[in-house]
Design a protein around this motif. Structure first.
Motif, PDB file in Angstrom:
ATOM      1  N   ARG A  92       0.830  -1.201   0.000  1.00 49.93           N
ATOM      2  CA  ARG A  92       0.000   0.000   0.000  1.00 49.93           C
ATOM      3  C   ARG A  92       0.868   1.254   0.000  1.00 49.93           C
ATOM      4  NH1 ARG A  92      -4.659  -0.608   4.387  1.00 49.93           N
ATOM      5  NH2 ARG A  92      -3.195  -2.153   5.202  1.00 49.93           N
ATOM      6  N   MET A  95       2.000   1.946  -3.474  1.00 54.64           N
ATOM      7  CA  MET A  95       0.951   2.602  -4.258  1.00 54.64           C
ATOM      8  C   MET A  95       0.804   4.067  -3.866  1.00 54.64           C
ATOM      9  SD  MET A  95      -1.788  -0.523  -4.400  1.00 54.64           S
ATOM     10  CE  MET A  95      -2.993   0.296  -5.425  1.00 54.64           C
TER      11      MET A  95
ATOM     12  N   GLN B   4      -1.592   3.186  -9.329  1.00 53.14           N
ATOM     13  CA  GLN B   4      -1.822   2.085 -10.245  1.00 53.14           C
ATOM     14  C   GLN B   4      -1.667   0.777  -9.477  1.00 53.14           C
ATOM     15  OE1 GLN B   4       1.102   2.135 -13.332  1.00 53.14           O
ATOM     16  NE2 GLN B   4       0.100   0.453 -14.411  1.00 53.14           N
ATOM     17  N   PHE B   5      -2.489  -0.228  -9.822  1.00 52.58           N
ATOM     18  CA  PHE B   5      -2.372  -1.508  -9.139  1.00 52.58           C
ATOM     19  C   PHE B   5      -1.148  -2.253  -9.650  1.00 52.58           C
ATOM     20  CE2 PHE B   5      -6.760  -0.639  -8.169  1.00 52.58           C
ATOM     21  CZ  PHE B   5      -6.872  -1.152  -6.893  1.00 52.58           C
ATOM     22  N   THR B   8      -2.875  -7.185 -11.793  1.00 53.54           N
ATOM     23  CA  THR B   8      -4.257  -7.174 -12.275  1.00 53.54           C
ATOM     24  C   THR B   8      -5.137  -8.095 -11.442  1.00 53.54           C
ATOM     25  OG1 THR B   8      -3.619  -8.825 -13.905  1.00 53.54           O
ATOM     26  CG2 THR B   8      -3.722  -6.553 -14.664  1.00 53.54           C
ATOM     27  N   LEU B  10      -4.856  -8.534  -8.229  1.00 52.83           N
ATOM     28  CA  LEU B  10      -5.192  -7.726  -7.054  1.00 52.83           C
ATOM     29  C   LEU B  10      -6.274  -6.713  -7.406  1.00 52.83           C
ATOM     30  CD1 LEU B  10      -4.359  -6.839  -4.109  1.00 52.83           C
ATOM     31  CD2 LEU B  10      -2.879  -5.178  -5.194  1.00 52.83           C
ATOM     32  N   GLU B  11      -6.100  -6.068  -8.548  1.00 53.60           N
ATOM     33  CA  GLU B  11      -7.061  -5.058  -8.979  1.00 53.60           C
ATOM     34  C   GLU B  11      -8.453  -5.666  -9.131  1.00 53.60           C
ATOM     35  OE1 GLU B  11      -5.919  -3.156 -12.595  1.00 53.60           O
ATOM     36  OE2 GLU B  11      -7.416  -1.561 -12.360  1.00 53.60           O
ATOM     37  N   VAL B  14      -9.955  -6.404  -5.734  1.00 59.33           N
ATOM     38  CA  VAL B  14     -10.351  -5.154  -5.077  1.00 59.33           C
ATOM     39  C   VAL B  14     -11.629  -4.621  -5.713  1.00 59.33           C
ATOM     40  CG1 VAL B  14      -9.687  -2.741  -4.726  1.00 59.33           C
ATOM     41  CG2 VAL B  14      -8.045  -4.556  -4.272  1.00 59.33           C
ATOM     42  N   LYS B  25     -13.142   1.789  -2.478  1.00 61.92           N
ATOM     43  CA  LYS B  25     -11.906   1.183  -2.992  1.00 61.92           C
ATOM     44  C   LYS B  25     -10.871   0.995  -1.888  1.00 61.92           C
ATOM     45  CE  LYS B  25     -12.241   0.656  -7.546  1.00 61.92           C
ATOM     46  NZ  LYS B  25     -11.527   0.547  -8.811  1.00 61.92           N
ATOM     47  N   MET B  29      -9.436  -2.587  -0.696  1.00 58.56           N
ATOM     48  CA  MET B  29      -7.999  -2.870  -0.701  1.00 58.56           C
ATOM     49  C   MET B  29      -7.560  -3.455   0.641  1.00 58.56           C
ATOM     50  SD  MET B  29      -5.314  -2.432  -2.690  1.00 58.56           S
ATOM     51  CE  MET B  29      -3.537  -2.487  -2.493  1.00 58.56           C
TER      52      MET B  29
END
Lengths: 206, 206
Positions: A92, A95, B4-5, B8, B10-11, B14, B25, B29
């Motif tokens: 995190r 990010m 940005q994640f 993909t 993980l994205e 989420v 969001k 996360m």
């Protein structure tokens, strides 16, 4: 949740959701009943997304950031400055720093900080691999961006002792008054540090 | 979530969590990263609990409450009074009434209330099956326990018109000041109703 569950399947799903951090039984019930109202594909997509993530997720073997590939998209980007490494606790934080668009170097994700109270020692973190990265050469600066707690400070000091003989430049992110904050509401420690660590006034608007 | 994640997978996970009501969001996360720290069995148990629920859940063919069996444990309990039916919107209402331990009759779960604004008409609800249950006989009283909104009142009235010729006794749960509430903070409508619907003072402590 008050009352007996009319279905053990429902109870099981609610109990699973209630294990999530910050989710109580009532919220869990609300979330599960919401999913129950969706069609089968939606529910399967939801359930499988997290199972697939757990099964297939990789961690970059260089920086230990979460990744779809062996080496993450940051480490493998030739436009990034590979001579600077920013040490953070978790993905995190990566990010958060990435979102600033101010940093063009690489990262090193420790996976936490040294915390004897929680039984987390240096061996549980990606510290050895950080030392090795520095010893392998090519890195001129290591930026420590851990949280400013006792555990974070301990970890900073541990890394400093391990790296001091390597000649790499060690720095720590600036602590000070948040942009837009009023001085009178800032805590003394932060205000004190922001005065100690004052920077030359450049005369140009940031 | 800013930034940005890094993955993909993980994205995707989420984004699935962020579809849940009241989950943004950032919370999504946090929840996904929490699950990622658990072992594989825990994550599979979580993901499969909701998939299994959706696949295998049954609804009682008498009262339409959620159930593991064809007829739910309330409808099949011989100690319950099968001559009284409490009409509620959803299974959470069943659980709320059950938690009071004051009700020994059966239920009828409508699955919502008539709401033309949301495109929900009588045909989308379990109203016909309620009428049929009453027509089949054996029911002496139907208690309406819908929310006191315009939609709830409309549904009450619709059911009343459908049942008035059957001779079944129709009642509505009492509206009034909550136990422990102060009069001065109650809204006028509730206070007005609680005076209109006053009950004889029994002289015994409840």
């Amino acid at each position: 949740m008050n009352g007996q569950f009319p279905s053990t399947l429902l109870e099981k799903a609610v109990n699973e959701f209630a294990k999530l951090p910050g989710v109580g039984k009532k919220t869990a019930m609300r979330l599960v009943l919401h999913l129950l109202r969706q069609d089968e594909e939606t529910v399967e997509a939801f359930g499988n997304s997290v199972i697939r993530l757990k099964h297939e997720v990789k961690y970059c073997r260089k920086c230990h950031n979460i990744s779809d590939t062996e080496v993450c998209h940051i480490c493998s980007n030739p436009q990034r400055d590979a001579s600077v490494v920013c040490v953070v606790e978790n993905i995190r934080d990566v990010m958060a720093v990435e979102a600033t668009q101010q940093y063009r170097g690489l990262y090193h994700v420790l996976g936490g900080v040294i915390s004897p109270m929680d039984g987390i020692g240096p061996g549980d973190l990606q510290i050895d691999s950080l030392i090795k990265r520095v010893q392998d050469g090519g890195i001129s600066e290591v930026i420590l961006a851990l949280s400013s707690t006792m555990e974070g400070d301990t970890t900073n000091f541990y890394i400093y002792r391990k790296l001091e003989h390597t000649g790499v430049r060690l720095s720590v992110i600036a602590r000070g008054i948040s942009v837009g904050d009023e001085l009178e509401y800032a805590d003394e420690v932060t205000l004190g540090r922001s005065i100690m660590n004052r920077t030359p006034f450049s005369g140009v608007m940031p």
